[in-house]
Design an enzyme around this catalytic site. Structure first.
Site, PDB file in Angstrom:
ATOM      1  N   TYR A 244       0.911  -1.226  -0.034  1.00 31.58           N
ATOM      2  CA  TYR A 244       0.250   0.046  -0.110  1.00 31.58           C
ATOM      3  C   TYR A 244       1.014   1.165   0.052  1.00 31.58           C
ATOM      4  O   TYR A 244       1.333   1.788   1.193  1.00 31.58           O
ATOM      5  CB  TYR A 244      -0.930   0.024   1.079  1.00 31.58           C
ATOM      6  CG  TYR A 244      -1.763   1.225   1.132  1.00 31.58           C
ATOM      7  CD1 TYR A 244      -2.570   1.679   0.361  1.00 31.58           C
ATOM      8  CD2 TYR A 244      -1.931   2.085   2.428  1.00 31.58           C
ATOM      9  CE1 TYR A 244      -3.293   2.814   0.329  1.00 31.58           C
ATOM     10  CE2 TYR A 244      -2.540   3.090   2.422  1.00 31.58           C
ATOM     11  CZ  TYR A 244      -3.355   3.650   1.491  1.00 31.58           C
ATOM     12  OH  TYR A 244      -3.949   4.802   1.608  1.00 31.58           O
TER      13      TYR A 244
ATOM     14  N   ASP B 147      -1.646  -1.343  -4.131  1.00 34.83           N
ATOM     15  CA  ASP B 147      -2.053  -0.023  -4.685  1.00 34.83           C
ATOM     16  C   ASP B 147      -0.820   0.775  -4.488  1.00 34.83           C
ATOM     17  O   ASP B 147      -0.447   1.348  -3.448  1.00 34.83           O
ATOM     18  CB  ASP B 147      -3.029   0.463  -3.415  1.00 34.83           C
ATOM     19  CG  ASP B 147      -3.345   1.883  -3.823  1.00 34.83           C
ATOM     20  OD1 ASP B 147      -3.045   2.393  -4.683  1.00 34.83           O
ATOM     21  OD2 ASP B 147      -4.393   2.425  -2.863  1.00 34.83           O
TER      22      ASP B 147
ATOM     23  N   ASP C 213     -13.414   1.809  -2.971  1.00 34.68           N
ATOM     24  CA  ASP C 213     -13.230   2.571  -4.041  1.00 34.68           C
ATOM     25  C   ASP C 213     -12.307   2.042  -4.938  1.00 34.68           C
ATOM     26  O   ASP C 213     -12.079   2.478  -6.032  1.00 34.68           O
ATOM     27  CB  ASP C 213     -12.820   3.882  -3.605  1.00 34.68           C
ATOM     28  CG  ASP C 213     -11.848   3.832  -2.629  1.00 34.68           C
ATOM     29  OD1 ASP C 213     -11.514   2.906  -1.851  1.00 34.68           O
ATOM     30  OD2 ASP C 213     -11.149   4.971  -2.152  1.00 34.68           O
TER      31      ASP C 213
END
Lengths: 258, 258
Positions: free
Chosen positions: B104, B144, B248
């Site tokens: 992340y 991500d 999201d």
DNA sequence: GCTTCGGGAG
DNA sequence: CTCCCGAAGC
């Protein structure tokens, strides 16, 4: 005719539970307290889908009361017991010749706290409002009174002695409504101790049945004649259904003849 | 073999959705980001019931990464890319001869913000960590990345020009990983613009497909040979299923031969 | 928008 | 324990 009172502790957090209960039990009138929302935020659609009209006296975040009914009310009086109260704690309607009030009486926090003084004053105002009617009016004043009548309504009377919800000045205010001419409907049918309508979320109150009876139907003479039962749905309070998270109050239903 | 990455934006708020998705898609490995919980708070039981092992590098409230897998990992390295980082943004395992990292990467807030400097420095650390391996190691660095490779990954390149997630220094850091010897797996199969993995909750981003591609699988040479597809489950991001409230980010799955 | 938190209330 | 809220973060 069935008239239910239920402090739901947020209608938005409890919408599914309340609608499921309503669908299953179909009371003629459902008096709701502690909506914790404004009229704009109230989920009217779900009630509409079940055939219920809803009138609401809302408030942001705190308090808020409503009355849902299968029949249209013939009149509505929001802001009971007095219109200038900045807290939304009462709404009354006339339905089928009966005046029905949904009341969320102040909690008072603790004996002597400023909120306690407001509570006592609020009950004086409620008495004044009540006095504008004749005791011969068919009336049901129902809701969360946040007061026990006597120690039969208290799971541990020693611990609660003169504490909030159980103090003598509070009980005097509640009994003033009785003295005016109202009757505590449940006691028409059951004089025993240990009947409760509220159990604290903390300390596993519901598992040990550590509760209080603070939700009442106070009814006038013409309805005493018609009253046939008062039922407390403890299962709904205990229930693990519908994703858990019950209200801390059980629904309480007055059944009238005719 | 399927290796999925998914920024779930709170595993506790998304547990049901994630488990339902996992049950339906059964990837061999699921790399999770933005758990927003500590190891104590992680819902291991649901993963266990589906037959998945989970190793986690958690943190209270923010960040937090995990790797769920059908097979037990042969080794685990939490706190990637460096152990003294006070933010929990990386965890790596060895599974079936493949080194898999769930990352992340920092968002950076805005270009020039202190968080942006941290982001750039973080990627330098990631590059250092990567350099401790041989490019011949079978590796999947996924997660991500909070960086787009180029304007094909951006729904409105003019609006995003040199903005956070799209600035030249960020893209340089991402390309440094490519230069080291990794490959952006998705571009092996589709060179077209308009492929996204994240859509802002605001402004109805998903309805207008206003997204970015910021979740990537970076794979080493031995896995380039085996890669057969990269699939983005946009339906899961869009979905009205499971009480709404999708993350999201969409889950993105790398499919390997064998 | 959606999540986290801590504070206030009950 | 459960709700509300207002910040903060993305």
């Amino acid at each position: 005719m069935k008239i239910t009172t239920w402090n739901v502790n947020s209608i938005r957090a409890r919408e599914d539970r309340v609608l499921n209960w309503l669908d299953q039990h179909q009371p003629d009138v459902l008096c709701l307290q502690e909506l914790k929302c404004t009229e704009e935020q109230f989920p009217f659609d779900g009630f509409d889908a079940l055939g219920y009209q809803v009138v609401i006296h809302g408030q942001k975040s705190y308090n808020g009361v409503a009355i849902a009914s299968l029949d249209y009310p013939d009149s509505v009086e929001a802001a009971v017991p007095w219109p200038e109260d900045d807290q939304s704690r009462g709404i009354a309607v006339e339905i089928n010749g009966i005046r029905v009030a949904s009341l969320y009486c102040p909690n008072g926090r603790s004996v002597g706290h400023p909120a306690y003084e407001y509570k006592l004053a609020w009950f004086d105002r409620l008495h004044d409002w009540l006095s504008s009617f004749s005791p011969q009016t068919p009336m049901v004043l129902t809701g969360d009174y946040n007061i026990t009548f006597d120690d039969r309504d208290v799971n541990d009377p020693v611990a609660w002695r003169e504490q909030i919800l159980c103090s003598t000045p509070e009980r005097q205010r509640l009994n003033a409504l009785i003295d005016w001419g109202l009757t505590d409907a449940l006691r028409l049918f059951d004089e025993s101790a240990g009947i409760y309508t509220w159990w604290d979320y903390r300390a596993g109150g519901i598992l040990q049945n550590k509760g209080l009876r603070i939700d009442h139907h106070l009814i006038s003479g013409p309805l005493v004649e018609r009253a046939v039962a008062v039922e407390i749905d403890v299962d709904e309070r205990r229930s693990e259904r519908d994703g858990d998270k019950p209200s801390d109050h059980a629904p309480v239903t007055l059944v009238l003849e005719d």
